[in-house]
Design a protein around this motif. Structure first.
Motif, PDB file in Angstrom:
ATOM      1  N   UNK A 156       0.834  -1.194   0.000  1.00 35.79           N
ATOM      2  CA  UNK A 156       0.000   0.000   0.000  1.00 35.79           C
ATOM      3  C   UNK A 156       0.867   1.243   0.000  1.00 35.79           C
ATOM      4  N   UNK A 157       0.643   2.143   0.966  1.00 38.51           N
ATOM      5  CA  UNK A 157       1.428   3.362   1.057  1.00 38.51           C
ATOM      6  C   UNK A 157       2.621   3.228   1.973  1.00 38.51           C
ATOM      7  N   UNK A 158       3.007   2.004   2.329  1.00 39.11           N
ATOM      8  CA  UNK A 158       4.136   1.767   3.225  1.00 39.11           C
ATOM      9  C   UNK A 158       5.231   0.992   2.511  1.00 39.11           C
ATOM     10  N   UNK A 159       6.474   1.344   2.813  1.00 40.80           N
ATOM     11  CA  UNK A 159       7.633   0.576   2.353  1.00 40.80           C
ATOM     12  C   UNK A 159       8.351   0.040   3.586  1.00 40.80           C
ATOM     13  N   UNK A 160       8.447  -1.268   3.656  1.00 41.56           N
ATOM     14  CA  UNK A 160       9.132  -1.925   4.765  1.00 41.56           C
ATOM     15  C   UNK A 160      10.526  -2.324   4.303  1.00 41.56           C
ATOM     16  N   UNK A 161      11.467  -2.149   5.178  1.00 42.20           N
ATOM     17  CA  UNK A 161      12.840  -2.494   4.823  1.00 42.20           C
ATOM     18  C   UNK A 161      13.511  -3.264   5.953  1.00 42.20           C
ATOM     19  N   UNK A 162      14.349  -4.191   5.563  1.00 42.50           N
ATOM     20  CA  UNK A 162      15.157  -4.964   6.512  1.00 42.50           C
ATOM     21  C   UNK A 162      16.609  -4.848   6.071  1.00 42.50           C
ATOM     22  N   UNK A 163      17.431  -4.288   6.932  1.00 40.38           N
ATOM     23  CA  UNK A 163      18.855  -4.097   6.637  1.00 40.38           C
ATOM     24  C   UNK A 163      19.660  -4.970   7.589  1.00 40.38           C
ATOM     25  N   UNK A 164      20.505  -5.821   7.040  1.00 39.30           N
ATOM     26  CA  UNK A 164      21.312  -6.744   7.839  1.00 39.30           C
ATOM     27  C   UNK A 164      22.780  -6.382   7.645  1.00 39.30           C
ATOM     28  N   UNK A 165      23.483  -6.153   8.764  1.00 39.38           N
ATOM     29  CA  UNK A 165      24.897  -5.781   8.730  1.00 39.38           C
ATOM     30  C   UNK A 165      25.706  -6.865   9.435  1.00 39.38           C
ATOM     31  N   UNK A 166      26.724  -7.354   8.762  1.00 40.30           N
ATOM     32  CA  UNK A 166      27.558  -8.403   9.335  1.00 40.30           C
ATOM     33  C   UNK A 166      28.810  -7.851   9.970  1.00 40.30           C
ATOM     34  N   UNK A 167      29.540  -8.705  10.665  1.00 36.03           N
ATOM     35  CA  UNK A 167      30.841  -8.324  11.213  1.00 36.03           C
ATOM     36  C   UNK A 167      31.885  -8.458  10.118  1.00 36.03           C
ATOM     37  N   UNK A 168      33.135  -8.261  10.478  1.00 34.59           N
ATOM     38  CA  UNK A 168      34.207  -8.180   9.487  1.00 34.59           C
ATOM     39  C   UNK A 168      34.234  -9.380   8.553  1.00 34.59           C
ATOM     40  N   UNK A 169      34.118  -9.052   7.261  1.00 31.14           N
ATOM     41  CA  UNK A 169      34.279 -10.047   6.184  1.00 31.14           C
ATOM     42  C   UNK A 169      33.326 -11.236   6.297  1.00 31.14           C
ATOM     43  N   UNK A 170      32.147 -11.027   6.884  1.00 25.84           N
ATOM     44  CA  UNK A 170      31.160 -12.108   6.948  1.00 25.84           C
ATOM     45  C   UNK A 170      29.934 -11.695   6.156  1.00 25.84           C
ATOM     46  N   UNK A 171      29.487 -12.582   5.282  1.00 29.43           N
ATOM     47  CA  UNK A 171      28.299 -12.309   4.469  1.00 29.43           C
ATOM     48  C   UNK A 171      27.068 -12.398   5.365  1.00 29.43           C
ATOM     49  N   UNK A 172      26.305 -11.316   5.482  1.00 31.51           N
ATOM     50  CA  UNK A 172      25.145 -11.353   6.375  1.00 31.51           C
ATOM     51  C   UNK A 172      23.946 -12.093   5.801  1.00 31.51           C
ATOM     52  N   UNK A 173      23.989 -12.395   4.496  1.00 27.37           N
ATOM     53  CA  UNK A 173      22.856 -13.083   3.862  1.00 27.37           C
ATOM     54  C   UNK A 173      23.021 -14.585   4.066  1.00 27.37           C
ATOM     55  N   UNK A 174      22.557 -15.085   5.213  1.00 31.15           N
ATOM     56  CA  UNK A 174      22.691 -16.490   5.564  1.00 31.15           C
ATOM     57  C   UNK A 174      21.314 -17.136   5.695  1.00 31.15           C
ATOM     58  N   UNK A 175      21.308 -18.423   5.957  1.00 25.19           N
ATOM     59  CA  UNK A 175      20.027 -19.119   6.153  1.00 25.19           C
ATOM     60  C   UNK A 175      19.298 -18.566   7.377  1.00 25.19           C
ATOM     61  N   UNK A 176      20.052 -18.206   8.416  1.00 26.15           N
ATOM     62  CA  UNK A 176      19.437 -17.673   9.631  1.00 26.15           C
ATOM     63  C   UNK A 176      18.777 -16.324   9.366  1.00 26.15           C
ATOM     64  N   UNK A 177      19.468 -15.443   8.617  1.00 27.78           N
ATOM     65  CA  UNK A 177      18.871 -14.141   8.328  1.00 27.78           C
ATOM     66  C   UNK A 177      17.716 -14.269   7.343  1.00 27.78           C
ATOM     67  N   UNK A 178      17.795 -15.241   6.422  1.00 27.69           N
ATOM     68  CA  UNK A 178      16.678 -15.463   5.494  1.00 27.69           C
ATOM     69  C   UNK A 178      15.438 -15.925   6.252  1.00 27.69           C
ATOM     70  N   UNK A 179      15.625 -16.804   7.261  1.00 27.71           N
ATOM     71  CA  UNK A 179      14.485 -17.253   8.067  1.00 27.71           C
ATOM     72  C   UNK A 179      13.896 -16.094   8.868  1.00 27.71           C
ATOM     73  N   UNK A 180      14.749 -15.238   9.402  1.00 31.63           N
ATOM     74  CA  UNK A 180      14.250 -14.071  10.128  1.00 31.63           C
ATOM     75  C   UNK A 180      13.502 -13.132   9.194  1.00 31.63           C
TER      76      UNK A 180
END
Length: 459
Positions: free
Chosen positions: A413-437
C-alpha cells in the motif's frame, strides 16, 4: 566495628580483648602499667594505669620505655622525666583521634614511626566490613564498566559488541568486566581519596606512612586484589581466595595485598551511616536479583526463540532461536526494530505516506539518502519474500568496507518496509538464519494489491 580493648605490642596492635583477657596478660607479664590501651569510643590511646577498670590491685606504676616506640621519632622527643614519690610520671602525649585520623594502626606489621607520625587513633577494619565494602564497590562499578565495553569498545570493535550481546558470553564477560570495574575504582579513588563502598561502610585506606595512595599506587593495590583476593573472578577460585583473605583479617593479620604497603582502618559509624549503608546494600542486592531475573528471561528467549508482534500491523511473527530483540530510534527519530545474533545485526523499519511512489523510485531515493552510512548497489535485484515481490541490494558500511550489508525492500500500500542486515568483518550477512528471520518479519506486513512494474524500468 569490633568492640573490646586493644593494646600496643611491638609494632603490632593486639585486640579486641575483654577486660578478663587484659587482666590475664597483666598477670603473665605480657603487658604492664605503661602499656598503651584503647577502646572504640575513646578519644586517644592511654597508658593502662590511667584506665581504672583495667588496673589490678598492687600493680606497679614504674614508667617503662616501650620498645615499640623506640624509633627516630621517639629519640627526637624530650625524654620522660624521672619518677618521684610526690608526682606520678606523666604519660606520653598522643594525638586525639577526633582531630585527624591516624594512619599507622593496621591489621598487620607497620613501619617504624617517623617524626610526622603520631600515635594510633583508628583500629583496623574487620573482615565483614571490608567484605561488604568490596562487594558494594565491585557490583556498582560493574555497571559503568559494562557500559564502557559496550558503547566504546563495541563501537570500535563491532564483533566484540555482538559477542557481548550473546548470552553464551556471560561467563567469560564476567572475567573481563571485573578488572575494568577495578580500574574504574582506582580512578574514583585517585580523584576522591575513597570510593562509595568505603565511604558507606567507614573504611579508610592509607599508605604505611599515613599518606594517601596515588592513582598508580592504588591501581597496583586493586591489581593484587583481583589476583589474590578475587581469584581473577574465576568461580570457586574466588571463594577460596576471598575466604583465605577473610580469615587472615579476622586473625588480626593484614590481607596479602596490603602487607607492608597499605593500612585499612575502620572509622567511626553511627546509626545514620549504618542505616544508609544497610539500605544501600539491600537495594544493590535487589537490583542484582532483578538483573539476574532479566538475564534468565533473555537467555530463554535466545535459546528457544520467541513470539514478536509488529506494533504497526499487530501481526505476529515467531522469531527463530539465536536472536535478541530491542526497540530503538534512528537518527531521524523513527522507531526501528533491531534483532541481534552472534554475527549480524538486523534492522526492521517502515516508512509511510508513499502511496504514489513506486518501489523502484523509493529504492533509488533511499540508496542516495543512506550513502553517508552505507554504500549500496544502485541497481537492485528482484527477490521473492513469501511469494511477494521485493528488491534486494548488497553493499558495505561506508566507515568499514569489511562489514557487508544486505538490504531488502517490500512495498505494501502506502508503506515501504525495509530490513537491513549488517555483518561483522568479512562475513556475508545473507545467511540461512537471516533469510528465516526475514521471512518471519515480512510475514507481519499486510498483503496489498500487487504493484505493477512501470514500463521501461529495469529491475
Amino acid at each position: 566495628m569490633d568492640e573490646g580493648w586493644w593494646y600496643a605490642e611491638g609494632e603490632d596492635r593486639q585486640g579486641p580483648l575483654s577486660v578478663a583477657q587484659i587482666h590475664e596478660r597483666i598477670r603473665t607479664g605480657a603487658i604492664g602499667a605503661q602499656t598503651l590501651v584503647w577502646r572504640p569510643g575513646r578519644l586517644a590511646w592511654k597508658p593502662l594505669h590511667q584506665v581504672e577498670e583495667l588496673v589490678l590491685p598492687g600493680m606497679r606504676m614504674e614508667p617503662v620505655l616501650l620498645p615499640e616506640f623506640e624509633s627516630t621519632a621517639m629519640r627526637e622527643t624530650p625524654p620522660l622525666p624521672e619518677p618521684s614519690a610526690s608526682a606520678p610520671t606523666p604519660a606520653p602525649q598522643f594525638a586525639r583521634a577526633d582531630a585527624e585520623p591516624e594512619p599507622w594502626l593496621s591489621d598487620g606489621p607497620v613501619e617504624a614511626p617517623t617524626p610526622r607520625m603520631r600515635a594510633p587513633g583508628l583500629p583496623p577494619a574487620g573482615p565483614w566490613r571490608r567484605f561488604f565494602a568490596r562487594i558494594f564497590d565491585v557490583w556498582t562499578l560493574c555497571v559503568p564498566a559494562g557500559f564502557f565495553l559496550g558503547a566504546v569498545v563495541g563501537r570500535i570493535w563491532p564483533a566484540f559488541g555482538l559477542w557481548m550481546e550473546n548470552p553464551s558470553s556471560t561467563p567469560a564477560l564476567g572475567l573481563i568486566i571485573v578488572p575494568v570495574a577495578l580500574f574504574f575504582e582506582a580512578i574514583v579513588f585517585g580523584l576522591f581519596g575513597t570510593t562509595l563502598g568505603k565511604l558507606l561502610f567507614g573504611i579508610r585506606v592509607t599508605l604505611h606512612d599515613g599518606g594517601r595512595p596515588t592513582f598508580v599506587q592504588y591501581l597496583g593495590r586493586v591489581a593484587w586484589v583481583y589476583l589474590s583476593g578475587l581469584g581473577l573472578g574465576i568461580p570457586f577460585v574466588t571463594l577460596i581466595t576471598m575466604g583465605r583473605q577473610f580469615f587472615e583479617v579476622k586473625e588480626g593479620r593484614p590481607a596479602s595485598y596490603d602487607q607492608k604497603r597499605y593500612l585499612v582502618h575502620a572509622t567511626g559509624t553511627g546509626a545514620l551511616r549504618t542505616g544508609i549503608a544497610t539500605t544501600a546494600l539491600v537495594g544493590l542486592v535487589a537490583g542484582v536479583v532483578f538483573i539476574h531475573h532479566r538475564e534468565t528471561e533473555r537467555n530463554i528467549r535466545y535459546y528457544a526463540g520467541f513470539a514478536w508482534t509488529n506494533p504497526v500491523t499487530k501481526l505476529r511473527a515467531d522469531i527463530p532461536r539465536g536472536w535478541q530483540y530491542r526497540e530503538q530510534s534512528n537518527t531521524s527519530g523513527d522507531v526501528v526494530h533491531t534483532f541481534v545474533s552472534d554475527s549480524v545485526v538486523a534492522v526492521f523499519a517502515v516508512e509511510s505516506g508513499l502511496d504514489h511512489v513506486s518501489l523502484d523510485e523509493y529504492q533509488r531515493v533511499w540508496v542516495h539518502a543512506v550513502r553517508a552510512a552505507m554504500e549500496l548497489d544502485s541497481r537492485a535485484r528482484p527477490i521473492s519474500v513469501k511469494g511477494r515481490f521485493g528488491l534486494q541490494m548488497k553493499g558495505a558500511m561506508t566507515s568499514d568496507a569489511s562489514r557487508h550489508v544486505d538490504a531488502t525492500l517490500l512495498k505494501s500500500g502506502g508503506q515501504v518496509w525495509r530490513m537491513v542486515v549488517v555483518g561483522t568483518s568479512d562475513r556475508d550477512p545473507d545467511t540461512a538464519a537471516t533469510a528465516a528471520l526475514r521471512d518471519q518479519l515480512f510475514q507481519t506486513v499486510p498483503t496489498a494489491a500487487p504493484e505493477a512494474t512501470p514500463k521501461g524500468e529495469t529491475i
